[in-house]
Enzyme design. Sequence first.
Site, PDB file in Angstrom:
ATOM      1  N   SER A 136       0.830  -1.263   0.046  1.00 53.26           N
ATOM      2  CA  SER A 136      -0.011  -0.045  -0.069  1.00 53.26           C
ATOM      3  C   SER A 136       0.926   1.232  -0.027  1.00 53.26           C
ATOM      4  CB  SER A 136      -0.844   0.018   1.185  1.00 53.26           C
ATOM      5  OG  SER A 136      -1.891  -1.162   1.225  1.00 53.26           O
ATOM      6  N   SER A 184       7.464   9.053  -4.069  1.00 53.95           N
ATOM      7  CA  SER A 184       6.760   8.365  -5.357  1.00 53.95           C
ATOM      8  C   SER A 184       7.321   9.148  -6.516  1.00 53.95           C
ATOM      9  CB  SER A 184       5.279   8.133  -5.300  1.00 53.95           C
ATOM     10  OG  SER A 184       4.924   9.302  -4.964  1.00 53.95           O
ATOM     11  N   ARG A 267      -8.482   2.463 -11.830  1.00 56.21           N
ATOM     12  CA  ARG A 267      -9.154   1.545 -10.809  1.00 56.21           C
ATOM     13  C   ARG A 267     -10.649   1.286 -11.228  1.00 56.21           C
ATOM     14  NH1 ARG A 267      -6.507   4.831  -5.630  1.00 56.21           N
ATOM     15  NH2 ARG A 267      -4.957   3.450  -5.372  1.00 56.21           N
ATOM     16  N   ARG A 292     -34.289 -25.163  -7.417  1.00 54.47           N
ATOM     17  CA  ARG A 292     -34.370 -26.110  -6.369  1.00 54.47           C
ATOM     18  C   ARG A 292     -35.423 -26.030  -5.509  1.00 54.47           C
ATOM     19  NH1 ARG A 292     -32.310 -30.190  -3.211  1.00 54.47           N
ATOM     20  NH2 ARG A 292     -31.976 -29.705  -1.169  1.00 54.47           N
ATOM     21  N   GLN A 361     -24.486 -19.206   0.036  1.00 47.53           N
ATOM     22  CA  GLN A 361     -25.509 -19.449   0.926  1.00 47.53           C
ATOM     23  C   GLN A 361     -26.834 -19.943   0.153  1.00 47.53           C
ATOM     24  OE1 GLN A 361     -24.987 -19.471   3.973  1.00 47.53           O
ATOM     25  NE2 GLN A 361     -26.906 -19.956   4.826  1.00 47.53           N
ATOM     26  N   GLU A 388      -4.569  -3.287  -6.658  1.00 51.91           N
ATOM     27  CA  GLU A 388      -4.743  -1.972  -7.189  1.00 51.91           C
ATOM     28  C   GLU A 388      -5.241  -1.259  -5.944  1.00 51.91           C
ATOM     29  OE1 GLU A 388      -4.962  -0.075 -10.530  1.00 51.91           O
ATOM     30  OE2 GLU A 388      -3.507  -1.351 -11.334  1.00 51.91           O
TER      31      GLU A 388
HETATM   32  C1  LIG Z   1      -2.782 -12.218  -6.826  1.00 52.82           C
HETATM   33  C2  LIG Z   1      -2.178 -10.644  -6.587  1.00 52.82           C
HETATM   34  C3  LIG Z   1      -1.662 -10.066  -8.089  1.00 52.82           C
HETATM   35  C4  LIG Z   1      -0.993  -8.871  -7.896  1.00 52.82           C
HETATM   36  N1  LIG Z   1      -0.416  -8.314  -9.072  1.00 52.82           N
HETATM   37  C5  LIG Z   1       0.641  -7.137  -9.041  1.00 52.82           C
HETATM   38  C6  LIG Z   1       0.952  -6.901 -10.210  1.00 52.82           C
HETATM   39  O1  LIG Z   1       0.921  -7.312 -11.243  1.00 52.82           O
HETATM   40  N2  LIG Z   1       2.018  -5.878 -10.069  1.00 52.82           N
HETATM   41  C7  LIG Z   1       2.341  -5.296  -8.596  1.00 52.82           C
HETATM   42  O2  LIG Z   1       3.133  -4.314  -8.771  1.00 52.82           O
HETATM   43  N3  LIG Z   1       1.552  -5.371  -7.607  1.00 52.82           N
HETATM   44  C8  LIG Z   1       0.732  -6.677  -7.706  1.00 52.82           C
HETATM   45  N4  LIG Z   1       0.033  -7.076  -6.618  1.00 52.82           N
HETATM   46  C9  LIG Z   1       0.266  -6.297  -5.321  1.00 52.82           C
HETATM   47  C10 LIG Z   1      -0.874  -5.828  -4.651  1.00 52.82           C
HETATM   48  O3  LIG Z   1      -1.128  -4.332  -5.503  1.00 52.82           O
HETATM   49  C11 LIG Z   1      -0.786  -5.517  -3.288  1.00 52.82           C
HETATM   50  O4  LIG Z   1      -0.762  -6.807  -2.586  1.00 52.82           O
HETATM   51  C12 LIG Z   1      -1.537  -4.565  -2.521  1.00 52.82           C
HETATM   52  O5  LIG Z   1      -1.351  -3.107  -3.089  1.00 52.82           O
HETATM   53  C13 LIG Z   1      -1.594  -4.414  -1.139  1.00 52.82           C
HETATM   54  O6  LIG Z   1      -0.206  -4.455  -0.653  1.00 52.82           O
HETATM   55  P1  LIG Z   1       0.433  -5.614   0.430  1.00 52.82           P
HETATM   56  O7  LIG Z   1      -0.004  -6.804  -0.119  1.00 52.82           O
HETATM   57  O8  LIG Z   1       1.739  -5.204   0.805  1.00 52.82           O
HETATM   58  O9  LIG Z   1      -0.532  -5.249   1.835  1.00 52.82           O
HETATM   59  P2  LIG Z   1      -0.178  -3.975   3.014  1.00 52.82           P
HETATM   60  O10 LIG Z   1       0.131  -2.837   2.198  1.00 52.82           O
HETATM   61  O11 LIG Z   1       0.737  -4.540   3.832  1.00 52.82           O
HETATM   62  O12 LIG Z   1      -1.546  -4.141   3.712  1.00 52.82           O
HETATM   63  C14 LIG Z   1      -1.797  -5.104   4.804  1.00 52.82           C
HETATM   64  C15 LIG Z   1      -3.313  -4.464   5.528  1.00 52.82           C
HETATM   65  O13 LIG Z   1      -3.131  -3.069   6.064  1.00 52.82           O
HETATM   66  C16 LIG Z   1      -4.086  -2.153   5.518  1.00 52.82           C
HETATM   67  N5  LIG Z   1      -3.250  -0.888   5.459  1.00 52.82           N
HETATM   68  C17 LIG Z   1      -2.225  -0.589   5.033  1.00 52.82           C
HETATM   69  N6  LIG Z   1      -1.972   0.752   5.142  1.00 52.82           N
HETATM   70  C18 LIG Z   1      -3.091   1.287   5.588  1.00 52.82           C
HETATM   71  C19 LIG Z   1      -3.573   2.597   6.106  1.00 52.82           C
HETATM   72  N7  LIG Z   1      -2.848   3.585   5.913  1.00 52.82           N
HETATM   73  N8  LIG Z   1      -4.657   2.895   6.641  1.00 52.82           N
HETATM   74  C20 LIG Z   1      -5.539   1.557   6.906  1.00 52.82           C
HETATM   75  N9  LIG Z   1      -5.424   0.447   6.409  1.00 52.82           N
HETATM   76  C21 LIG Z   1      -4.044   0.256   5.736  1.00 52.82           C
HETATM   77  C22 LIG Z   1      -4.513  -2.749   4.024  1.00 52.82           C
HETATM   78  O14 LIG Z   1      -5.516  -1.977   3.614  1.00 52.82           O
HETATM   79  C23 LIG Z   1      -4.413  -4.374   4.262  1.00 52.82           C
HETATM   80  O15 LIG Z   1      -5.692  -4.490   4.912  1.00 52.82           O
HETATM   81  C24 LIG Z   1      -0.630  -8.177  -6.744  1.00 52.82           C
HETATM   82  C25 LIG Z   1      -1.378  -8.887  -5.540  1.00 52.82           C
HETATM   83  C26 LIG Z   1      -1.650 -10.156  -5.582  1.00 52.82           C
HETATM   84  C27 LIG Z   1      -2.270 -10.824  -4.344  1.00 52.82           C
END
Ligand SMILES: Cc1cc2nc3c(=O)[nH]c(=O)nc-3n(C[C@H](O)[C@H](O)[C@H](O)COP(=O)(O)OP(=O)(O)OC[C@H]3O[C@@H](n4cnc5c(N)ncnc54)[C@H](O)[C@@H]3O)c2cc1C
Length: 408
Positions: A136, A184, A267, A292, A361, A388
């Site tokens: 994120s 960024s 998005r 059903r 369900q 995303e």
């Molecule tokens: C199947 C899959 C395909 C993907 N494909 C791509 C790709 O092609 N290219 C690419 O670059 N990325 C890709 N991603 C990455 C994806 O965009 C990230 O997983 C996503 O942005 C979330 O980041 P993270 O998993 O590190 O979660 P984190 O950022 O660690 O978040 C963990 C939790 O904390 C919450 N959180 C974090 N910060 C805050 C805040 N400030 N306030 C409130 N809540 C917060 C989040 O909402 C989440 O619930 C993919 C991910 C998956 C699972």
Amino acid sequence: MAEFTMELNDEQKEVRDWLHGFAADVIRPAAAEWDEREETPWPVIQEAAKVGIYSLDFYAQQYFDATGLGIPMTMEELFWGDAGIALSIVGTGLAAVGVLANGTEEQIGTWIPQMYGDAHDVKVAAFCSSEPDAGSDVASLRTRAVYDEAKDEWVINGTKTWATNGGIANVHVVVAVVDPDLGSKGHASFIVPPGTPGLSQGQKFKKHGIRASHTAEVVLEDVRVPGSCLLGGKEKLDERLARAREKAKKGGERVKNAAMATFEASRPAVGAMAVGTARAAYEVALEYAQTREQFGRPIIDNQGVAFQLADMRTRIDAARLLVWRASWMAVNGKPFTAAEGSMSKLFASETAKEVTAQAIQILGGNGYTREYPVERMHRDAAIYTIFEGTSEIQRLVIARTLSGMPIR
Ligand SMILES: Cc1cc2nc3c(=O)[nH]c(=O)nc-3n(C[C@H](O)[C@H](O)[C@H](O)COP(=O)(O)OP(=O)(O)OC[C@H]3O[C@@H](n4cnc5c(N)ncnc54)[C@H](O)[C@@H]3O)c2cc1C
């Protein structure tokens, strides 16, 4: 500028029906098998390439459609077929859009065709931004690109994660830090051409859903790419960095907001994927509820079931309207003054999760088995509130946009 419309024109309807036919005849029947195999469905991608659905021309046509409805319509139909296979088909588009948005004409002409290959030799591409410590929090990327002026080459080091098609792609687009002081705004995107030494696939993830789509780590160790692989070129980068340094001096918040605006535009496409999955589960549930029988009558005869279906359909239609509005705004350059792109993704993705759970369900025990597709659709739907930008991040963007406050 095209007027906002809630109806597809005749040409779009024809394309939608064609996509729907492919989703119903080719994607849906293959869905369970590729979900179990957890492998890239190359034969289906090849079939999509043969008929023209997996091609640069097709996506460019939809992407530049002035009504803004081309991309959401395409996503909804393909993801109605199956989310994992559809992501394998449209995943290349993420990388292609990265090049289209930032690349020079020469870069677009050189690299995008290599991302798709052709019907006889299909290729895929990967967009690599996320990192183990930067999900994120996109501003905290660590992958570093350093310019070697003597050789006019960039040297890239770092580890990317969650990359759709990572490691199996012909072309990788990699986002890296070129100026660590600018957050960024100090990032730039690079093409890593096929066969470049130093790029390798790390672990391939075993996932909860969209299992036909390949997701893996990408490791970059002293990856050297020519100067011409910097998207947009060095001159433009230098100008952009100089502007960002100037702005950062005046106030960091403005810099941050500009970066967020770019995400807003992409998005709605994810929202449309979610609408496709939700609609698919709703249709299965509606048909099941009508056929059903329990207590001597179809289960839909009970308000408890019928009202659930009414709510499911209402939410799906509301989600589609938000997605279409945001897509139209993005294509026509309307400013997202209320974070309408994030709104559409937030509502559609949460809808997909809820509707697919309701569908399970309504199907009772059958819904919980792999004999029926709603179990898979529910697993697939969970991704929409994560990639995303998670739902929490969408809410953060909306709340910040509405309030103008740096809400944390
Ligand atoms: C199947 C899959 C395909 C993907 N494909 C791509 C790709 O092609 N290219 C690419 O670059 N990325 C890709 N991603 C990455 C994806 O965009 C990230 O997983 C996503 O942005 C979330 O980041 P993270 O998993 O590190 O979660 P984190 O950022 O660690 O978040 C963990 C939790 O904390 C919450 N959180 C974090 N910060 C805050 C805040 N400030 N306030 C409130 N809540 C917060 C989040 O909402 C989440 O619930 C993919 C991910 C998956 C699972």
